[in-house]
Design a protein around this motif. Sequence first.
Motif, PDB file in Angstrom:
ATOM      1  N   ALA A 206       0.841  -1.194   0.000  1.00 35.59           N
ATOM      2  CA  ALA A 206       0.000   0.000   0.000  1.00 35.59           C
ATOM      3  C   ALA A 206       0.880   1.250   0.000  1.00 35.59           C
ATOM      4  CB  ALA A 206      -0.920  -0.002   1.219  1.00 35.59           C
ATOM      5  N   GLY A 207       0.419   2.292  -0.702  1.00 40.19           N
ATOM      6  CA  GLY A 207       1.142   3.549  -0.712  1.00 40.19           C
ATOM      7  C   GLY A 207       2.328   3.590  -1.648  1.00 40.19           C
ATOM      8  N   THR A 208       2.358   2.672  -2.609  1.00 37.54           N
ATOM      9  CA  THR A 208       3.485   2.602  -3.547  1.00 37.54           C
ATOM     10  C   THR A 208       2.986   2.570  -4.981  1.00 37.54           C
ATOM     11  OG1 THR A 208       3.551   0.169  -3.631  1.00 37.54           O
ATOM     12  CG2 THR A 208       4.804   1.255  -1.860  1.00 37.54           C
ATOM     13  N   LEU A 209       3.933   2.774  -5.908  1.00 33.49           N
ATOM     14  CA  LEU A 209       3.697   2.558  -7.333  1.00 33.49           C
ATOM     15  C   LEU A 209       4.709   1.543  -7.833  1.00 33.49           C
ATOM     16  CD1 LEU A 209       3.175   6.204  -8.720  1.00 33.49           C
ATOM     17  CD2 LEU A 209       1.420   4.546  -8.064  1.00 33.49           C
ATOM     18  N   MET A 210       4.232   0.488  -8.465  1.00 39.81           N
ATOM     19  CA  MET A 210       5.120  -0.523  -9.039  1.00 39.81           C
ATOM     20  C   MET A 210       5.217  -0.267 -10.545  1.00 39.81           C
ATOM     21  SD  MET A 210       5.264  -4.649  -8.515  1.00 39.81           S
ATOM     22  CE  MET A 210       3.582  -4.994  -8.995  1.00 39.81           C
ATOM     23  N   ILE A 211       6.441  -0.027 -11.018  1.00 41.81           N
ATOM     24  CA  ILE A 211       6.661   0.486 -12.368  1.00 41.81           C
ATOM     25  C   ILE A 211       7.480  -0.509 -13.176  1.00 41.81           C
ATOM     26  CG2 ILE A 211       7.506   2.441 -13.712  1.00 41.81           C
ATOM     27  CD1 ILE A 211       7.478   4.087 -11.107  1.00 41.81           C
ATOM     28  N   GLU A 212       6.994  -0.816 -14.375  1.00 35.83           N
ATOM     29  CA  GLU A 212       7.690  -1.747 -15.278  1.00 35.83           C
ATOM     30  C   GLU A 212       7.728  -1.149 -16.685  1.00 35.83           C
ATOM     31  OE1 GLU A 212       7.361  -6.309 -17.030  1.00 35.83           O
ATOM     32  OE2 GLU A 212       5.913  -5.607 -15.549  1.00 35.83           O
ATOM     33  N   PRO A 213       8.896  -0.727 -17.158  1.00 30.35           N
ATOM     34  CA  PRO A 213       8.951  -0.088 -18.477  1.00 30.35           C
ATOM     35  C   PRO A 213       8.933  -1.063 -19.642  1.00 30.35           C
ATOM     36  CG  PRO A 213      11.121  -0.070 -17.477  1.00 30.35           C
ATOM     37  CD  PRO A 213      10.184  -0.642 -16.437  1.00 30.35           C
ATOM     38  N   THR A 214       9.293  -2.312 -19.453  1.00 28.57           N
ATOM     39  CA  THR A 214       9.460  -3.351 -20.478  1.00 28.57           C
ATOM     40  C   THR A 214      10.592  -3.014 -21.437  1.00 28.57           C
ATOM     41  OG1 THR A 214       8.046  -2.711 -22.355  1.00 28.57           O
ATOM     42  CG2 THR A 214       6.955  -3.664 -20.433  1.00 28.57           C
ATOM     43  N   GLU A 215      10.923  -3.973 -22.290  1.00 29.15           N
ATOM     44  CA  GLU A 215      12.005  -3.778 -23.259  1.00 29.15           C
ATOM     45  C   GLU A 215      11.566  -2.971 -24.471  1.00 29.15           C
ATOM     46  OE1 GLU A 215       9.931  -7.590 -24.630  1.00 29.15           O
ATOM     47  OE2 GLU A 215      10.401  -6.592 -22.739  1.00 29.15           O
TER      48      GLU A 215
END
Length: 963
Positions: free
Chosen positions: A854-863
């Motif tokens: 909670a209270g976070t952002l999970m970030i995945e840019p990919t290739e």
Amino acid sequence: MSNAKSLEELEQKQDFIRRHIGPSPAQVSDMLSALEVSSVQELIDQTVPARIRLEQPLTVGQSRTEVETLSYLKSVASKNKVFKSYIGQGYHPTNVPHVILRNVLENPGWYTAYTPYQPEIAQGRLESLLNFQTMTLDLTGLDLASASLLDESTAAAEAMGLAKRVSKAKKANAFFIADDVHTQTIDVVTTRAEQFGFEIIVGKAEDAVNHDIFGALFQYPTTSGEVVDITDLIAGVQSKKAIACVAADIMSLLLLKAPGKLGADVVLGSAQRFGVPMGYGGPHAAFFATRDAYKRSLPGRIIGVSKDRLGNDALRMAMQTREQHIRRDKANSNICTAQVLLANMAAFYAVYHGPQGLKTIAQRIHRFADILASGLKAKGIALKHSTWFDTLTVVSDSKDDVIARAIAKGVNFATNHEGEYSISVSETTTRADITELFDIILGEGHGLSVDAIAADVEANGSESIPVSLVRDDEVLTHPNFNSYHSETDMLRYIKRLESKDLSLNHSMISLGSCTMKLNATAEMIPITWPEFANLHPFCPLDQAEGYQIMIGELHDWLVNITGYDAVSLQPNSGAQGEYAGLIAIRKYHESRGDAHRNVCLIPSSAHGTNPASAQMASMKIVVVNCDKNGNVDMADLKAKAEEVSENLSCIMITYPSTHGVYEETIREICDIIHEHGGQVYMDGANMNAQVGVTSPGFIGSDVSHLNLHKTFCIPHGGGGPGVGPIGVKSHLAPFMPNHSVINVPGTNIGNGAVSAAPYGSAAILPISWAYITMMGSEGLKQATEMAIVNANYLTHELSKHFPILYRGRNNRVAHECIVDLRPLKEQSGITEMDVAKRLQDYGFHSPTMSFPVAGTLMIEPTESESKGEIDRFIEAMVSIKGEIEKVISGEWSIENNPLVFAPHTQGDVLGNEWDRAYDRFYAAFPVPAVAKNKFWPTVTRIDDVYGDRNLVCSCPAVETYRD
């Protein structure tokens, strides 16, 4: 010269790899320099534990060009024989309106969108899904509908689960299925019941009341075509305090009385024949409706009407939004992927044709069935039933001869029962087809005239639908179904809705754990080829040779990529893959006399589908703690494995972890579980950080599901379709799903199905096949490596401004990172929700919010994202950090700042009144890059609480749209 030529050929082969991978060589060099490493390999060495890295490269072959790939696949597809299908049984040929084919199914604005968890930038597909729900409610006659399930058979299994939850027959443990329900549905429901420990009773429909049951399932019309008034059957079931479920044919409901009007508690079915190709079994959206009293037990997603900050009507996912992530093992189902793209196609089909157009189609289908029946009866052919909508079952002692003549003419009938065959006419059936059917059944020279029979049927009227079951109420009265019948109007309506939605064709969608990567156009092209789109899933196997070749090659490649020994392609979502994998584990233990092994260990960081799936497999869940670094707490794991050793079934673990790191102890975790007699289920959600670098089989896992809609490029489609095949080690291979209609080689005959079709959503498997073909062994590994490079570069740059919650060895992350917003929230009062909504003003979809922490952002840019796009996202996040700092400093109050008012619509910014502490222009264009490609949300912040307290799940009055 030869060297130059070979070099040129090599560059052509690698051309697709360069197209798929976003960063240029110069950009890669810049990112590596920022990370203070000299090469990609050095970064991989710092990131991925050496003991789990593959020693040998993949062997899926060299990269092929797009032209080579499509040319070869076309030759494979040509081996499929596209016969005229009269098989029916839940799958029918249909005419896909070209305006929908080109502008929805083939349009990245629709197929690359994500699940509408951020509704302000998803109002288009939400309106279309609300149309789907409204259509479902009108046709079924019930109170509440979901926005689609996976297929008819799994929807029936969900209906059984709902029945058990809400039935007042609490002591009953049996579910009744009429023996005239589709065979594949009986199969899937029986498999589900076995896991829940329910008893299944299959018998004559009228016998349902003779059993102690909590629910019953009827087919309307039956699988052999009979139209029966089931009012008394439903009442009899309900008199036992049980729940009456009806699987209905959607097209027949234009002419037949709604099952809800007959008293049904649940109505379900497939929307496939509303303009969605058969596709050898899928993907197809299932509809599901029930009574308002059961809304808290409804599986799947519900679209509801709420209000935005300015009081305008706005759409959102209602109660069921991410319910499995919140309720986990208490969730109504483990469904995470729906069939949104296909539900939208079906909804647009209904919008395009309108109520009168749909009724005309249904009447034409029924009239052809009447003409066929009248002609056959005139020639002494015995029909099994005296009522029907579209399906006739012929009782014949010359069945084999008839079937042989049909095959010779390129025609398929259903042949499930001895001495009987069935013929289901469809939207695509013509008068010439009826003549051909007479020729096949009666032999040429029969003397029948379709025109003469048609005139006779018209003159005498039809009695094949009982008078008591003729529909007499209006349906689809909402203006959305009565306004867009010209192609011009329809085209503009589709475009208007598309323009409200942010998709990958606009900007990066950086959702951690959801892997929104490039879905290349070349990968998408084959799914609409007739050779793949127009096959019935139960056609003879020799007619599906092309599919078998393609599926076989994809199977072998996935085996190589995963390090497993066998793969089942049947599960049609990641959650279904989890379920199928756990069933394989359970059956394996049972085969060894260890049926008592029913404990599943699940780390606290796991995806919510993990405990939900374990619950569906009747496993007891024991949660394993994580340490302060986000890794599995090894001491806690050892203690709990020891404690439940005798009953340990498995562990479900994600790798890399849900926290975005390569856990160093993963092999030790596998060893501990195996030492205690358990199996290792490795969630494949993050498989895109393994391909070519490591593999679950090499690490030591026994079974995984693969999200083909993540790692292998099948697009998300606004929330589905997905494909979730499972890979298994050899000892689990015999326990993978089979199918009661089409046997799946390599599995035990007694194994039940988990999806309606033997190969699940077969029509979209060419997407992953093409991706692997065009990437080749080298490209697949490069994709993994570049995902790691991009993620670490993004992490490095964001860490200058935000704390990063978890890191692995050498301070590196895997393919995603978690930005911790809690310190800023504590200082400013600005929440992660405010940041997510403000990102919309910058033209970005929010990363995954408040999961797994909670209270976070999970970030995945990919290739697939270039450094330029990643830098643009970083600029947005840094700018938002500056906005938060202005709140902290007191320059802006917590009540009056651009974050709490975000997102800003055109109407909001251009309104007559503006009492904000910031400039109108800044609200909409906070950094110069936004002006180059501005995306305008069409509603402001939506009130979720209002929407749940005032649940409206059908289209609101048309004045709402005018306003």
